[in-house]
Motif scaffolding. Structure first.
Motif, PDB file in Angstrom:
ATOM      1  N   PHE A  39       0.825  -1.207   0.000  1.00 55.97           N
ATOM      2  CA  PHE A  39       0.000   0.000   0.000  1.00 55.97           C
ATOM      3  C   PHE A  39       0.862   1.261   0.000  1.00 55.97           C
ATOM      4  CE2 PHE A  39      -3.031  -3.098   1.681  1.00 55.97           C
ATOM      5  CZ  PHE A  39      -4.112  -2.836   0.853  1.00 55.97           C
ATOM      6  N   GLY A  43       0.932   4.231  -2.658  1.00 54.10           N
ATOM      7  CA  GLY A  43       0.951   5.641  -2.256  1.00 54.10           C
ATOM      8  C   GLY A  43       2.048   6.416  -2.963  1.00 54.10           C
ATOM      9  N   ILE A 101      -6.795   7.599   7.957  1.00 51.97           N
ATOM     10  CA  ILE A 101      -6.124   6.352   7.552  1.00 51.97           C
ATOM     11  C   ILE A 101      -4.764   6.249   8.241  1.00 51.97           C
ATOM     12  CG2 ILE A 101      -5.178   5.065   5.595  1.00 51.97           C
ATOM     13  CD1 ILE A 101      -7.300   6.456   3.863  1.00 51.97           C
ATOM     14  N   TRP A 111      -1.427  -2.039   7.543  1.00 49.57           N
ATOM     15  CA  TRP A 111      -1.161  -2.203   6.114  1.00 49.57           C
ATOM     16  C   TRP A 111      -1.371  -0.890   5.378  1.00 49.57           C
ATOM     17  CZ3 TRP A 111      -3.619  -7.304   3.972  1.00 49.57           C
ATOM     18  CH2 TRP A 111      -3.004  -8.387   4.601  1.00 49.57           C
ATOM     19  N   LYS A 112      -2.438  -0.210   5.737  1.00 53.56           N
ATOM     20  CA  LYS A 112      -2.805   1.000   4.997  1.00 53.56           C
ATOM     21  C   LYS A 112      -2.190   2.272   5.577  1.00 53.56           C
ATOM     22  CE  LYS A 112      -7.059  -1.125   3.597  1.00 53.56           C
ATOM     23  NZ  LYS A 112      -7.627  -2.024   4.577  1.00 53.56           N
ATOM     24  N   ASN A 113      -1.644   2.208   6.766  1.00 47.45           N
ATOM     25  CA  ASN A 113      -1.028   3.393   7.360  1.00 47.45           C
ATOM     26  C   ASN A 113       0.119   3.926   6.502  1.00 47.45           C
ATOM     27  OD1 ASN A 113      -2.776   3.051   9.456  1.00 47.45           O
ATOM     28  ND2 ASN A 113      -1.229   2.628  10.993  1.00 47.45           N
ATOM     29  N   LEU A 115       0.452   3.941   3.251  1.00 43.09           N
ATOM     30  CA  LEU A 115      -0.073   4.722   2.137  1.00 43.09           C
ATOM     31  C   LEU A 115      -0.356   6.150   2.575  1.00 43.09           C
ATOM     32  CD1 LEU A 115      -2.441   3.872  -0.624  1.00 43.09           C
ATOM     33  CD2 LEU A 115      -3.302   5.512   0.992  1.00 43.09           C
TER      34      LEU A 115
END
Length: 156
Positions: A39, A43, A101, A111-113, A115
């Motif tokens: 991710f 980004g 997020i 996982w998304k942090n 990005l």
């Protein structure tokens, strides 16, 4: 972009904005101790697109002002000042949207942090540096281009 600008030099000017965003994106990841995940890589791709969009906006507007008869320096000042607001608004909107997020702590949030931190760090710094670096590089390239044309004219 070469077809857009009808020149092969101005796309290189646009590409000067990318390193500023990349460095600060990795700095944001390091400061938050977040790993670069898939991710985060997505980004980075988004970040590069946004930063290049900002640089294209400035270069295209300056080229339009030059076509209207303004000098390079005056076109750069006016073009950068007029492009400041749309670039600022886009950056603020994306940064504010990424904050939830970035600070999320639920299941799978790590996982998304990455990005969000990549986009936040890269956009904040590149917004400021793009508004400074692109006009400076544009003016340098334009000056070199004018000197080259003067040399060709004097040789003929």
């Amino acid at each position: 972009m070469v077809a857009l600008y009808d020149n092969y030099v101005y796309p290189l000017v646009v590409m000067f904005a990318v390193p500023t965003a990349m460095i600060d994106a990795f700095l944001a990841l390091a400061l938050t101790r977040t790993n670069l995940s898939i991710f985060g890589m997505l980004g980075l791709i988004m970040l590069i697109g946004l930063v290049i969009k900002n640089a294209i906006l400035i270069v295209d507007f300056v080229n339009q002002l030059k076509a209207q008869g303004k000098s390079s320096f005056d076109a750069l000042i006016q073009g950068t000042m007029e492009c400041f607001r749309p670039i600022l608004m886009t950056t603020i909107a994306i940064v504010i949207a990424m904050i939830p997020i970035a600070i999320a702590s639920g299941a799978g949030a790590e996982w998304k942090n990455g990005l969000a931190w990549v986009l936040i760090g890269g956009l904040i710094s590149s917004m400021l540096l793009t508004l400074i670096m692109i006009p400076v590089v544009y003016l340098a390239v334009d000056t070199i281009k004018e000197r080259r044309q003067q040399r060709k004219a004097s040789q003929v």
